[in-house]
Design an enzyme around this catalytic site. Structure first.
Site, short mmCIF file in Angstrom:
data_model
loop_
_atom_site.label_atom_id
_atom_site.label_comp_id
_atom_site.label_asym_id
_atom_site.label_seq_id
_atom_site.Cartn_x
_atom_site.Cartn_y
_atom_site.Cartn_z
N CYS A 42 0.83 -1.21 0.00
CA CYS A 42 0.00 0.00 0.00
C CYS A 42 0.87 1.26 0.00
O CYS A 42 1.75 1.41 0.85
CB CYS A 42 -0.92 0.01 1.22
SG CYS A 42 -2.04 1.43 1.26
N ASP A 45 -1.11 -3.15 -14.50
CA ASP A 45 -1.47 -2.89 -15.90
C ASP A 45 -2.07 -4.10 -16.61
O ASP A 45 -1.83 -4.32 -17.80
CB ASP A 45 -0.26 -2.38 -16.70
CG ASP A 45 0.23 -1.03 -16.19
OD1 ASP A 45 -0.44 -0.44 -15.32
OD2 ASP A 45 1.29 -0.57 -16.65
N GLY A 53 -6.36 -5.80 -10.27
CA GLY A 53 -6.97 -4.79 -9.41
C GLY A 53 -7.89 -3.89 -10.21
O GLY A 53 -9.02 -4.25 -10.53
#
Length: 373
Positions: free
Chosen positions: A103, A208, A230
């Site tokens: 994160c 990506d 994601g």
């Protein structure tokens, strides 16, 4: 192609990345209905779990038909992290645990957590080692997800991967950006290839993957054992159907009409209402998904705004009925970034964090009480 996590076989080798405010039980169900994989809940903080904060306990609710319950933990204190893992193991709360070291959000890194933590290699090693030991008696596979490092001058991913492997993790996932990059620029897939060459445990690539073809290309270019998806699935849960088809040699791609997208939107909102047990809150939570679902479709601004302000399922159905169901999927939106796209930024770190790599002191106030990022 199958990914092994402990005794569990994952086919196709696809993982839904935990995303704050997104990967709740409703969204996971929507994605699971499309294809196989591992579907991870929102990030859970170790202290909040150990202290049994009601909001956090609700966030780790899994549907009865979730056959492989995956939970991501965030922690900075080895003892608290181990306690959280023992709690999960003793109470049978999950079947797989992932530790967050990726994160880049300032409120996380300024406490020494997330993507800042692997720089303190001894502290990182203690956290992973104690977590693996706590999970082992229950046979729970433990994995980690990380970034390349803090910035290009402070790269840690190979060393951290080797440390985690030595500690006994089942797999390592790499988001191939630095914390400084946040979600900007391009992911460095060469870093995934480098990590794969360095490790014996499975390596998962992240960054990506906008289409199923990107996942196949990542595997081919890097040799990675699976992919983590994601932002690419935001407003497109059917991406997991594309991924399953791609990994089984069927190069088909779902291009739903606007009417089919509207049906999925209605189901998503209904699942949120069911999960949150409140129509108003469920509809409010759904609002952020509207722009992602409608990306590229020729839908007027007034209707878009109205959809993003719904307060009931009846209102949503009425507005969705105003869409042209025959409108084809906008091909020009394929392969385009979705979700957060921000500029690089200096990483917020605790005072003196970069001075010593071997200081394993837990930063004061490092543990967060709020789950979800």
């Amino acid at each position: 192609m199958t990914l092994k996590l402990g005794t569990h076989a994952v086919t196709p080798p696809v993982v839904l990345a935990p995303m704050a405010g997104i990967t709740n039980v409703a969204f996971r169900r929507l994605c699971r209905e499309q294809g196989g994989g591992v579907y991870v809940c929102e990030m859970i903080t170790t202290r909040a779990l150990v202290e049994r904060i009601p909001k956090t306990l609700k966030m780790i609710a899994f549907a009865e038909d979730e056959g492989f319950r995956s939970l991501q933990l965030y922690g900075v204190d080895p003892e608290v992290t181990a306690a959280a893992v023992r709690m999960i193991a003793d109470e049978g709360l999950a079947d797989h645990i992932d530790l967050n070291f990726g994160c880049p959000v300032p409120k996380v890194t300024r406490r020494g957590g997330g993507s800042a933590l692997p720089w303190r290699r001894k502290l990182f090693g203690r956290i992973v080692e104690q977590a693996v030991k706590a999970a082992a008696p229950a046979g729970i596979p433990l994995t980690i997800k990380m970034r390349k490092g803090i910035d290009d001058n402070h790269l840690t991913y190979v060393e951290a991967g080797l440390t985690a492997q030595d500690a006994g993790v089942a797999a390592v996932a790499l988001h191939a950006r630095t914390a400084e990059q946040r979600y900007s620029g391009q992911a460095d897939w060469e870093a995934i290839a480098t990590l794969k060459q360095a490790l014996d445990v499975p390596v998962l690539g992240n960054g990506d993957i906008w289409e199923a073809s990107d996942a196949l290309r990542m595997v081919e270019q890097t040799g990675c054992d699976g992919v983590v998806v994601g932002r690419g699935c935001l407003g497109r849960p059917w991406l997991f159907a594309d991924l399953e088809a791609a990994f089984t040699g069927q190069p088909t791609q779902k291009l739903p009409t606007l009417g089919e997208v509207a049906s999925i939107m209605a189901r998503h909102a209904a699942l949120l209402v069911e999960a949150l047990e409140d129509e108003k809150h469920g509809c409010a939570d759904f609002r952020k998904h509207v722009a992602w679902y409608l990306k590229g479709f020729p839908v007027g601004g007034d209707l878009r705004r109205a959809l993003a302000m719904i307060s009931s399922l009846a209102e949503l159905d009425d507005l969705l009925g105003q869409l042209d169901p025959a409108e084809p999927f906008p091909r020009e939106s394929l392969g385009q970034p979705r979700g957060r796209i921000n500029a690089p930024g200096k990483v917020s770190l605790p005072y003196g964090w970069l001075d010593s790599r071997d200081d394993d002191t837990v930063p004061e106030g490092a543990e967060m009480e709020n789950s979800g990022g």
